[in-house]
Design a protein around this motif. Structure first.
Motif, PDB file in Angstrom:
ATOM      1  N   GLN A   1       0.841  -1.203   0.000  1.00 13.10           N
ATOM      2  CA  GLN A   1       0.000   0.000   0.000  1.00 13.10           C
ATOM      3  C   GLN A   1       0.876   1.252   0.000  1.00 13.10           C
ATOM      4  OE1 GLN A   1      -2.587   0.242   3.373  1.00 13.10           O
ATOM      5  NE2 GLN A   1      -3.748   1.970   2.551  1.00 13.10           N
TER       6      GLN A   1
ATOM      7  N   ALA B   1       0.061   2.422  -3.753  1.00 12.83           N
ATOM      8  CA  ALA B   1      -1.235   3.092  -3.723  1.00 12.83           C
ATOM      9  C   ALA B   1      -1.068   4.593  -3.927  1.00 12.83           C
ATOM     10  CB  ALA B   1      -1.927   2.824  -2.384  1.00 12.83           C
TER      11      ALA B   1
ATOM     12  N   ARG C   1      -5.204  -1.994   0.053  1.00  9.60           N
ATOM     13  CA  ARG C   1      -5.527  -1.337   1.310  1.00  9.60           C
ATOM     14  C   ARG C   1      -5.543  -2.324   2.491  1.00  9.60           C
ATOM     15  NH1 ARG C   1     -10.930   1.751   1.461  1.00  9.60           N
ATOM     16  NH2 ARG C   1     -10.195   2.284  -0.615  1.00  9.60           N
TER      17      ARG C   1
END
Lengths: 364, 321
Positions: free
Chosen positions: A186, A190, A198
């Motif tokens: 993440q 991300a 997540r």
């Protein structure tokens, strides 16, 4: 007995074993009144169709790559290292000591230090069984099993009596300092717009595992030591005749094996829990056996088998969440895979060899 | 420590040693015949589950025992199939059997009872009753020996006595019968047995079958005698301790009794006293937990008498053409 062509040996035999294990598992699922197709769909959806699912799958796979490589390196020297569990436990201990008691400026350095400590601790735990096997002929399977239990008792003692912070109830160490926290998928992948992975524990250790695969491939097939390990595995008398010291080779192979199992501690203690907890290995040391058998002791095979077992683990957790099927289904599948690829190997191989022999005859 | 406490600890030693002893003798039969068995744990576990489950469903501990014996023996024959018929790796097969049992028991328990992988607690006739030996209460007032007889020797469940009786029986079968001689020969030199015209496969299957039955007794006692019902992973490494005891005893029945009593005593002491204070030095409970394993490693290392396993152990037998 008729020989199988190499491709059938490398691909077909494990594949058929896997299908047999899957078919029996489907029967088990039917037997407890659930729908195997629906179960499989849930597993795929939970483990592979969401990025968070992949984050878990790869997290588990990282553990299994390390333990699978550990078992396979020992297998090359015809040693059955069943002690991955204990060696990984000690690896976690090494990680915890390094992370808690040394000041680290940045996670990269901390990861380097922790990896060295994990490998050293794991290797040290493999050393006594290795030495006893090499020097005194004590059966390594039994000694490594015993060392698993001794490691569990040692960790239990250290966590309860020594490393647990005052006033804390559960037997675990303090949280590691923030500078040692490893970036998760993440953190790495991300973005604001695209929140990938997540909450999943998959982390940078996965890339260390891939590096370990490459390194082990090079070691086993491209170095003198690897040659010696394989030679010893094929025939001890031939190896001895060629001037290879069995004692040295057994000990070195087991040190590498233990070190690899120990490295798993980087993923569990540093990457996921960020502290050392009781039973952090969760049986991954034993799954290494299944992974090495399925992967035919080749790093590529180990990598693929580890991903498969990572998928099974994450998928199994999803099943336990959404259906009445407990997580132990995965233990059954794991047992069947070990049984078919390891022990009942000939049950698959013999009929297959007959089929190939029949196909060859008309051509003659 | 006073006399009453000592008796209590020894009494609990007897009960804790029984599953170890039965499993250890099971392993003795199998390994003497040349089939290494690290699947003792799994067979005990599956027997523990089916004994408890059937005893809970029918209210009969005897039917439970039967279910335990059958399930354990079936699993034993899977090991036989892999290691005798298909000449697979016996160690790997044993590992697989341990996992198979660990997974299946919880899976089936969850399906049948829905209590998170356990059976309901057994009551009444679902459990073994403690047997009071003749004159136990009459003799109790006799100093020293009275309480010893009444508390330690009397008052156990049937399977404890079965376990003790199995020691001389095993010795007699292995060392005083033709079957036993052949069984031991098949673990040392199967080619000799084969030359004599006796079936190696048949003998090894017989040994594996006996091993299954004894593991069944061990598991059954665990769930319906020692405890009242099955819980997940209730064998808790006892199969491995039995294996350790087998090595410790150097594959001999009477020594197996001694080793199992010793390891049972360690468990009993660990259960009763958390940490032992020996004049300033405290021995933590974990040392007691780890001691059977440490002792086995020391024995295996050959520093205190060498443990030499049956010669053909772990080797599948291939008839020469």
């Amino acid at each position: 007995m008729d020989k199988l062509p190499p491709w059938a040996d490398a691909v077909l035999v494990p594949l058929i074993s896997l299908l047999l294990a899957a078919a029996l598992s489907a029967l088990v699922i039917l037997g407890i009144g659930e729908n195997p197709v629906e179960a499989f769909r849930l597993m795929v959806e939970g483990a592979l169709l969401r990025s968070a699912g992949w984050g878990y799958t790869l997290y588990y796979a990282t553990n299994f790559i390390f333990t699978g490589l550990a078992v396979s390196v020992a297998f090359h020297a015809r040693l059955f290292n069943i002690g991955g569990e204990g060696q990984a436990t000690l690896g976690g201990l090494g990680v915890a000591i390094v992370c808690l008691y040394l000041p680290w400026p940045h996670w990269t350095l901390a990861m380097l230090g922790a990896s060295v400590a994990a490998a050293l601790f794991g290797a040290a735990w493999a050393f006594i069984p290795a030495y006893l096997q090499a020097k005194r002929g004590s059966h390594i399977v039994i000694t490594t099993i015993m060392f698993n239990f001794i490691a569990a008792a040692l960790l239990n003692y250290l966590l309860v009596n020594v490393m647990k912070p005052a006033g804390q109830q559960d037997p675990a160490t303090d949280i590691f300092p923030a500078a040692t926290h490893l970036p998760t998928f993440q953190d790495m992948f991300a973005t604001e717009a695209n929140p990938l992975f997540r909450g999943a524990p998959g982390n940078v250790t996965f890339f260390l595992a891939i590096a370990a695969c490459v390194a082990i491939w090079a070691l086993i097939w491209r170095t003198r030591l690897g040659y010696e390990i394989r030679a010893l595995g094929h025939s001890e008398s031939a190896a001895r005749y060629a001037g290879i010291s069995p004692v040295k080779t057994i000990v070195v192979a087991m040190l590498i094996s233990g070190g690899l199992a120990g490295l798993m501690g980087v993923n569990t203690a540093m990457g996921e829990a960020e502290r050392l907890v009781m039973n952090a290995t969760e049986g991954a040391g034993f799954i290494g056996i299944a992974v090495a058998l399925m992967g035919r002791n080749h790093p590529v095979g180990v990598f693929l088998a580890a991903i498969l077992f990572g998928f099974l683990y994450q998928g199994g957790a999803e099943l336990a969440l959404w259906t009445n099927i407990p997580r132990e289904l995965i233990v059954v599948i794991q047992a069947l895979v070990i049984l078919f690829t390891g022990a009942l190997d000939n049950a698959v191989r013999m009929p297959l060899a007959r089929v190939f022999a029949m196909r060859r005859k008309p051509a003659e | 420590m006073d006399y009453a406490t000592l008796l209590q600890v020894l009494d609990s030693t007897m009960r804790l040693a029984t599953p170890l002893l039965l499993a250890c003798l099971a392993g003795l039969f199998s390994e003497r015949a040349g089939v290494i068995d690290i699947g003792l744990e799994g067979k005990m576990l599956i027997a523990a589950f089916f004994s408890a489950a059937i005893a809970a469903a029918t209210g009969s501990v005897w039917l439970g025992l039967l279910a335990g014996l059958v399930s354990s023996t079936l699993l034993s024959f899977v090991h036989g199939l892999a290691s005798i018929t298909f000449r697979g790796n016996q160690l790997i097969s044993g590992v697989a059997i341990n996992f198979l049992a660990a997974g299946l028991t919880v899976l089936i328990a969850q399906d049948w009872f829905g209590q998170g992988g356990r059976t309901p607690s057994l009551i009444g006739s679902g459990r073994w009753e403690n047997i009071t030996l003749p004159l136990a209460e009459t003799l109790r007032p006799v100093p020293v020996l009275g309480p010893l007889y009444a508390d330690l020797i009397s008052g156990h469940s049937l399977l404890v006595y079965v376990g003790l009786v199995m020691v001389p029986v095993t010795w007699w079968v292995l060392f005083r019968t033709r079957f036993g001689l052949r069984l031991r020969a098949v673990g040392e030199a199967p080619e000799a047995v084969d030359t004599a015209g006796v079936s190696v496969t048949g003998l090894r299957y017989a040994a594996v079958g006996i091993c299954g039955l004894l593991c069944g007794l061990a598991g059954s006692y665990l769930a319906t005698g020692l405890q009242a019902g099955f819980v997940k992973d209730m064998t808790a490494g006892r199969g491995y301790i039995a294996l350790a005891a087998l090595i410790f005893a150097k594959w001999r029945p009477w020594s197996a009794l001694g080793a199992c009593l010793l390891f049972g005593l360690l468990q009993a002491v660990a259960l009763r006293y958390q940490n032992i204070d020996l004049g300033g030095i405290t021995i933590p409970v974990q040392v007691m937990d780890a001691l059977p394993y440490i002792l086995t490693v020391v024995i295996l290392a050959g520093f205190v008498g060498k443990a030499i396993p049956p010669r053909a152990g772990g080797e599948p037998y291939v008839k020469e053409r």
